[in-house]
Scaffold this motif. Structure first.
Motif, PDB file in Angstrom:
ATOM      1  N   ILE A 250       0.828  -1.070   0.260  1.00 20.86           N
ATOM      2  CA  ILE A 250       0.158  -0.090  -0.087  1.00 20.86           C
ATOM      3  C   ILE A 250       0.796   1.442   0.090  1.00 20.86           C
ATOM      4  N   SER A 251       2.188   1.164   0.040  1.00 23.80           N
ATOM      5  CA  SER A 251       3.159   2.264   0.015  1.00 23.80           C
ATOM      6  C   SER A 251       3.982   2.509  -1.074  1.00 23.80           C
ATOM      7  N   MET A 252       5.208   1.746  -0.940  1.00 27.59           N
ATOM      8  CA  MET A 252       6.034   1.503  -2.011  1.00 27.59           C
ATOM      9  C   MET A 252       7.171   0.240  -1.921  1.00 27.59           C
ATOM     10  N   GLY A 253       7.590  -0.204  -2.938  1.00 29.84           N
ATOM     11  CA  GLY A 253       8.577  -1.416  -2.982  1.00 29.84           C
ATOM     12  C   GLY A 253       8.811  -1.817  -4.365  1.00 29.84           C
ATOM     13  N   TYR A 254       9.405  -3.020  -4.427  1.00 31.30           N
ATOM     14  CA  TYR A 254       9.645  -3.703  -5.748  1.00 31.30           C
ATOM     15  C   TYR A 254       9.661  -5.075  -5.658  1.00 31.30           C
ATOM     16  N   ASN A 255       9.672  -5.830  -6.655  1.00 28.92           N
ATOM     17  CA  ASN A 255       9.689  -7.390  -6.611  1.00 28.92           C
ATOM     18  C   ASN A 255      10.912  -7.865  -7.584  1.00 28.92           C
ATOM     19  N   PHE A 256      10.944  -9.287  -7.287  1.00 27.36           N
ATOM     20  CA  PHE A 256      11.978  -9.801  -8.288  1.00 27.36           C
ATOM     21  C   PHE A 256      11.834 -10.152  -9.563  1.00 27.36           C
ATOM     22  N   HIS A 257      10.729  -9.674  -9.938  1.00 29.70           N
ATOM     23  CA  HIS A 257      10.518  -9.442 -11.578  1.00 29.70           C
ATOM     24  C   HIS A 257      11.111  -8.230 -12.180  1.00 29.70           C
ATOM     25  N   GLY A 258      11.548  -7.426 -11.298  1.00 28.70           N
ATOM     26  CA  GLY A 258      12.121  -5.824 -11.329  1.00 28.70           C
ATOM     27  C   GLY A 258      11.052  -4.843 -11.764  1.00 28.70           C
ATOM     28  N   MET A 259       9.982  -4.975 -11.233  1.00 29.86           N
ATOM     29  CA  MET A 259       8.837  -4.150 -11.147  1.00 29.86           C
ATOM     30  C   MET A 259       8.949  -3.034  -9.793  1.00 29.86           C
ATOM     31  N   ILE A 260       8.675  -1.802  -9.863  1.00 28.13           N
ATOM     32  CA  ILE A 260       8.871  -1.008  -8.781  1.00 28.13           C
ATOM     33  C   ILE A 260       7.255  -0.318  -8.550  1.00 28.13           C
ATOM     34  N   PHE A 261       7.030   0.227  -7.555  1.00 31.59           N
ATOM     35  CA  PHE A 261       5.506   0.493  -7.390  1.00 31.59           C
ATOM     36  C   PHE A 261       5.709   1.409  -6.355  1.00 31.59           C
ATOM     37  N   SER A 262       4.811   2.530  -6.471  1.00 33.11           N
ATOM     38  CA  SER A 262       4.555   3.390  -5.236  1.00 33.11           C
ATOM     39  C   SER A 262       2.899   3.879  -5.580  1.00 33.11           C
ATOM     40  N   VAL A 263       2.340   4.323  -4.039  1.00 34.86           N
ATOM     41  CA  VAL A 263       1.120   4.431  -4.278  1.00 34.86           C
ATOM     42  C   VAL A 263       0.501   5.832  -3.833  1.00 34.86           C
ATOM     43  N   ASN A 264      -0.306   6.445  -4.501  1.00 38.12           N
ATOM     44  CA  ASN A 264      -1.109   7.620  -4.116  1.00 38.12           C
ATOM     45  C   ASN A 264      -2.383   7.518  -3.683  1.00 38.12           C
ATOM     46  N   GLY A 265      -3.077   8.101  -2.631  1.00 37.99           N
ATOM     47  CA  GLY A 265      -4.565   8.158  -2.384  1.00 37.99           C
ATOM     48  C   GLY A 265      -5.171   8.920  -3.266  1.00 37.99           C
ATOM     49  N   LEU A 266      -6.388   8.553  -3.795  1.00 29.31           N
ATOM     50  CA  LEU A 266      -7.121   9.315  -4.664  1.00 29.31           C
ATOM     51  C   LEU A 266      -8.552   9.573  -3.988  1.00 29.31           C
ATOM     52  N   ALA A 267      -9.080  10.742  -3.970  1.00 30.52           N
ATOM     53  CA  ALA A 267     -10.418  10.860  -3.369  1.00 30.52           C
ATOM     54  C   ALA A 267     -11.516  10.549  -4.648  1.00 30.52           C
ATOM     55  N   GLY A 268     -12.368   9.924  -4.312  1.00 28.31           N
ATOM     56  CA  GLY A 268     -13.558   9.463  -5.012  1.00 28.31           C
ATOM     57  C   GLY A 268     -14.908   9.026  -4.224  1.00 28.31           C
ATOM     58  N   PRO A 269     -15.637   8.365  -4.957  1.00 23.80           N
ATOM     59  CA  PRO A 269     -16.804   7.505  -4.166  1.00 23.80           C
ATOM     60  C   PRO A 269     -16.229   6.285  -3.544  1.00 23.80           C
ATOM     61  N   THR A 270     -16.861   5.855  -2.448  1.00 21.32           N
ATOM     62  CA  THR A 270     -16.675   4.505  -1.705  1.00 21.32           C
ATOM     63  C   THR A 270     -17.800   3.728  -2.052  1.00 21.32           C
ATOM     64  N   ILE A 271     -17.027   2.348  -2.851  1.00 23.54           N
ATOM     65  CA  ILE A 271     -18.085   1.389  -2.986  1.00 23.54           C
ATOM     66  C   ILE A 271     -18.147   0.474  -1.912  1.00 23.54           C
ATOM     67  N   GLY A 272     -19.010   0.279  -1.281  1.00 25.70           N
ATOM     68  CA  GLY A 272     -19.291  -0.850  -0.287  1.00 25.70           C
ATOM     69  C   GLY A 272     -19.421  -2.189  -0.716  1.00 25.70           C
ATOM     70  N   GLN A 273     -19.687  -2.420  -1.713  1.00 25.28           N
ATOM     71  CA  GLN A 273     -20.102  -3.869  -2.179  1.00 25.28           C
ATOM     72  C   GLN A 273     -18.883  -4.237  -3.243  1.00 25.28           C
ATOM     73  N   ALA A 274     -17.801  -4.004  -3.149  1.00 28.68           N
ATOM     74  CA  ALA A 274     -16.572  -4.213  -3.903  1.00 28.68           C
ATOM     75  C   ALA A 274     -15.596  -4.731  -3.086  1.00 28.68           C
ATOM     76  N   GLY A 275     -14.352  -5.114  -3.941  1.00 30.97           N
ATOM     77  CA  GLY A 275     -12.990  -5.778  -3.260  1.00 30.97           C
ATOM     78  C   GLY A 275     -12.295  -4.485  -2.420  1.00 30.97           C
ATOM     79  N   SER A 276     -11.752  -4.924  -1.358  1.00 27.55           N
ATOM     80  CA  SER A 276     -10.916  -3.959  -0.632  1.00 27.55           C
ATOM     81  C   SER A 276      -9.520  -3.722  -1.291  1.00 27.55           C
ATOM     82  N   ALA A 277      -9.433  -2.272  -1.228  1.00 30.66           N
ATOM     83  CA  ALA A 277      -8.271  -1.709  -1.951  1.00 30.66           C
ATOM     84  C   ALA A 277      -6.710  -2.230  -1.606  1.00 30.66           C
TER      85      ALA A 277
END
Length: 314
Positions: free
Chosen positions: A113-140
């Motif tokens: 949910i923050s930042m990191g990388y994996n052994f496939h060589g992919m890197i990731f970081s996450v920004n929160g975004l404001a929008g609607p909240t859907i109660g009947q959906a998968g957890s972010a």
């Protein structure tokens, strides 16, 4: 939400059970901890005083032939500066699928949910975004945990689309690769019940400083969705645009460390106008395959607290 997560991501739910067992806490406590964004912004009948202004994180991309950097301010509760941690994990599931990743974690939270990388060589970081909240959906948080296994941008898109479940709240993932450094990607995700709405912006390699640079804070920039922009995010974005166009890693650190706007600075500290802070800053250097984490303001030249050499094993 628990029932849907059991069907959607059962093995990551087992990770929460393992954390609870190790910490000596009720499973329900840590499961609810993974739903804080949903609770704050839509699922609670008496929500805490959280608004879109509390969302955080700022990201700067550079994709030049000689400089390929993604810098990220991780914004959140100031306590995470001393209680957060980095895990380096190797996991082999019952299905035989192996995961290897390094990820910054919040106390009691899932990696991803923050930042990191994996052994496939992919890197990731996450920004929160404001929008609607859907109660009947998968957890972010569980969707973001799953992204850590992705080996390419197509897999990232498939995971965040989460067909059959969708996602409950929106987010943006900043994505790069030490294998294919020609392109960097901004992945915006908006909530929906059966399948998330996804937009991918490609930042291609360029000698032109304007074309090789991209900024992302806490607003939708390329996904067509009607939401109100947070004033704090807009102030950080406009300040970044007003500074000289970055052409090197030092320029990125200077932008992420900027405090010129005393009300809504890019580098956040607790103040009357802000209860949250920049917990740390991550610098991904894709050409040199290095991930540095700065605990102090990254513009101060005090050097990183932690340094990781990113390796691709697959």
């Amino acid at each position: 939400m628990l029932s849907r997560t059991e069907k959607n991501f059962p093995k990551y739910l087992d990770e929460v059970r393992g954390q609870a067992l190790g910490a000596g806490l009720p499973f329900e406590t840590l499961f609810l901890n993974t739903l804080l964004t949903e609770i704050y912004f839509g699922l609670s009948q008496k929500p805490p005083q959280a608004t879109k202004e509390d969302l955080g994180c700022s990201t700067v991309y550079i994709n030049r032939p000689d400089v390929k950097v993604i810098g990220h301010n991780e914004d959140g509760e100031d306590l995470a500066r001393t209680l957060g941690y980095v895990i380096d994990a190797t996991i082999t599931g019952d299905d035989g699928v192996e995961e290897k990743f390094t990820s910054l974690c919040y106390p009691g939270g899932l990696p991803g949910i923050s930042m990191g990388y994996n052994f496939h060589g992919m890197i990731f970081s996450v920004n929160g975004l404001a929008g609607p909240t859907i109660g009947q959906a998968g957890s972010a948080d569980f969707v973001l945990r799953a992204v850590l296994r992705a080996s390419n941008i197509d897999e990232v898109k498939k995971i965040v689309s989460n067909t059959g479940f969708g996602v409950s709240v929106g987010f943006n993932i900043n994505v790069g690769s030490i294998v294919d450094t020609s392109t960097q990607w901004s992945v915006e995700v908006a909530p929906d019940v059966f399948e998330s709405k996804v937009s991918i912006k490609e930042i291609h390699e360029s000698d032109d400083p304007e074309k090789s640079t991209y900024f992302h804070m806490n607003e939708y920039r390329h996904l067509d969705i009607e939401v109100e922009t947070a004033e704090r995010s807009r102030a950080r974005f406009e300040r970044a645009l007003s500074l000289p166009v970055p052409t090197c890693a030092k320029d990125v650190r200077n932008i992420l460390g900027d405090t010129d706007n005393t009300t809504f600075p890019i580098y956040r500290t607790v103040r009357p106008s802000d209860e949250n802070a920049t917990v740390c800053t991550g610098m991904f250097d894709l050409l040199n395959k290095r991930f540095d984490i700065y605990l102090d303001n990254p513009s101060n030249d005090t050097g990183p607290l932690l340094r990781f050499n990113m390796q691709c094993e697959a």
